[in-house]
Enzyme design. Sequence first.
Site, PDB file in Angstrom:
ATOM      1  CG  HIS A   1       0.733   6.470  -0.788  1.00 37.96           C
ATOM      2  ND1 HIS A   1      -0.276   7.157  -1.413  1.00 37.96           N
ATOM      3  CD2 HIS A   1       0.184   5.924   0.336  1.00 37.96           C
ATOM      4  CE1 HIS A   1      -1.396   7.044  -0.708  1.00 37.96           C
ATOM      5  NE2 HIS A   1      -1.141   6.300   0.352  1.00 37.96           N
TER       6      HIS A   1
ATOM      7  CD  GLU B   1      -4.538   7.089   0.847  1.00 39.40           C
ATOM      8  OE1 GLU B   1      -4.069   5.945   0.698  1.00 39.40           O
ATOM      9  OE2 GLU B   1      -3.993   7.969   1.547  1.00 39.40           O
TER      10      GLU B   1
ATOM     11  CG  HIS C   1      -1.732   1.225   1.411  1.00 30.51           C
ATOM     12  ND1 HIS C   1      -3.063   1.288   1.050  1.00 30.51           N
ATOM     13  CD2 HIS C   1      -1.423   2.454   1.907  1.00 30.51           C
ATOM     14  CE1 HIS C   1      -3.528   2.493   1.318  1.00 30.51           C
ATOM     15  NE2 HIS C   1      -2.557   3.230   1.843  1.00 30.51           N
ATOM     16  CD  GLU C   2       1.755   3.670   3.692  1.00 29.86           C
ATOM     17  OE1 GLU C   2       2.004   4.709   3.036  1.00 29.86           O
ATOM     18  OE2 GLU C   2       0.754   3.557   4.422  1.00 29.86           O
TER      19      GLU C   2
END
Length: 726
Positions: free
Chosen positions: A515, A540, A511-512
Amino acid sequence: MLLRAAAIRRAAVAAYSTAAARPETGLYGFDVLRTAKGFRRFVDEAIQRSDELVAHIVQLPPSAEIVRAMDEISNTVCSVIDSAELCRNTHPDRDFVEEGDKASMRIYEHLQYLNTNTTLYNAILKAESEGVLLTDETRKAANNLRVDFEKGGIHLPKGSHCQVYFKLLLVNFHFYLETQCSSTADKLERVNHLNLAIAQLGRKFNENIMMKPGFVDIYPASRIPRSIQHNFKAVSRSRPMGMEEQSNPMNTTRQKGLRILADSGTLSSALRWVSDEEVRRQVFIAGNSEPRENIAVLDELIDARDEFAKTMGCKSYAEFAICPNMAASADVVMAFLNDLSDIVRHKADEEFNTIRDFKRRKCNQKSADLEPWDEDYYIGMMKSSAHSVDPSVVASYFPLSQCIKGLNVLVESLFGATFNQIPMGDGESWHPDVIKLSLHHPDQGDLGFMYLDLYSRKGKYPGCAHFAIRGGRRLSDSEYQLPIIALVCNFSSSRGLTARLNHWDVETLFHEFGHALHSLLSRTEYQHFSGTRVALDVAETPSNLFEFYAWDYRVLRTFALDETTGDPIPEKLVKALNASRNMFPATELQRQIFYSIMDLTLFGEHTSKPLDTISAVADLKRKHTSWNYVEGTHWHTRFSHLINYGAGYYSYLYARCFATTIWHEVCQDDPLSRSTGSALRDKFLRYGGAKDPSALLKDFVGDSVIRNAGGGIIPDISSLRKEVGL
């Protein structure tokens, strides 16, 4: 700690090439940050440079050069703000943390000055109005800069009558807003005071979460499974006196116990694995009743944001925050959330009843109630029994070094790039565990740089996050300022030199990493649009998209290897993980809807003041979830998204809908192909915030990805409904 750092670096060297030079530099590569007090000079130089640029802009005719000069001001100021924020949250040296904290507030005050500079505002107005901006990105940058000015109230009329403005006071470690009356104060000054107050309150809220997590002592220690006792601190007390002790007053044996800190990671471990319901209850209440100080801080924040929004001419802070986004209004978002809540309720209730019935069978109590502290424990038990998923077996395929290699697999397969570990200059790193990677493409050269700070430690930001340090921007036709970011996690390392991740940790890492890729692969003219500097509705989306990669066998088999044999993770085990994940999807979706409605309600219109946030959140939980509210708890006072995403948490649900559609339409057939990577990079990631988000999504996936509703835009939920089984 040093041994562990050496171990991870040795493991990383097997996956990444390394260079040899070690020049002297400062924190994050900024020479000025060789010492903690360097932050003072960092701020001084940023203020001096921005003042020079303001003077330069005054001399310019209406042109694109005005936009570029303003973007350089933004780049200068943001480098300080972002560096100070990362330092405050991760640096183990209190001197650096305190200086970073002071620098953050000083540069924020200067930012308020810049945002209310009428010379800059008028320059951007003139450049916009005279038709001299020739590219779409430059016109969008000018529009965004103007809107940013107006968010600070620069367009508000001055008033000569009595106005209220606010002063932030620190009394007994609590912040209060003191109202004062001044016949000379105008609305702009009022907004400035409120902005500074809001920033201070947000910082205090987050600081309380980090420093005051709460705890509960459990006696005897045997009530906690031995397999997780290493996560908790040993404590002792005088043994309670029974008959034998009373007859022998010389017996001074102490009883051993364990102190469970109620930070998010420790809390979830206890609630998942402790079979003693009374212990789980105590842990749950302790974890959801701190920090008490944040009740008052949040009250002040709500009032300050509400006053700010109304001064700006909006009916609520939610309306002010959402207006620039695709959703366009709080009413559009609330209608979307209420509809989604209604859609998911029946399935969520069914799942709740299934868990409750399972508990009753296990406890042999036909009327036992299902409580919030039961959720993780019984869901975990049901998943394990249904799909024979042994967490220790799963973790054996995910040593952290292999997971880092997995990130390399992704960028190499999708984008033809590789991560190379590079040495840091003396003074560049903030902890021995930190490593630095460059993202390199054989034809395009270095694309950006990423620090990894992945292990938990005392005083560190408690969650996982992506921090920008420097945004990307075009410097000339042949030169590009490369982005620098940090990926920060809190993985446990107490089991050995190299951490093993459970699969949810792998999902969090991916997930990170979504980004991070957004930041590293965007190629924008202006740093104002670099990477994650996008409309909140879509911010997101990349992170949610890359969560899908963490669950796909075709991806996992490339790096999830048995530590002993080197064999890839069995497909059967990955299928079991996915089946386990899909057992209670409505329960998790309902939770996210509740969080979003709570956030929107707290910062929405209020019929009466002051708002009792504890009662309001309790009512919303009863209305929008299947679970009881536990009296006396106030979980929302440790929900940091209220600060960072105030009235914007709904964007996670928007992003989940967008990401699910993108996965199904673009990635699912061949998630690691170069054609999939080209589509992701060229049609989505490269634009950062430089393209209108609705046009970006439609050009990438098709018109059906979004829908018009009530004057705003909402995501199509078809793919999400299919994913959740609604």
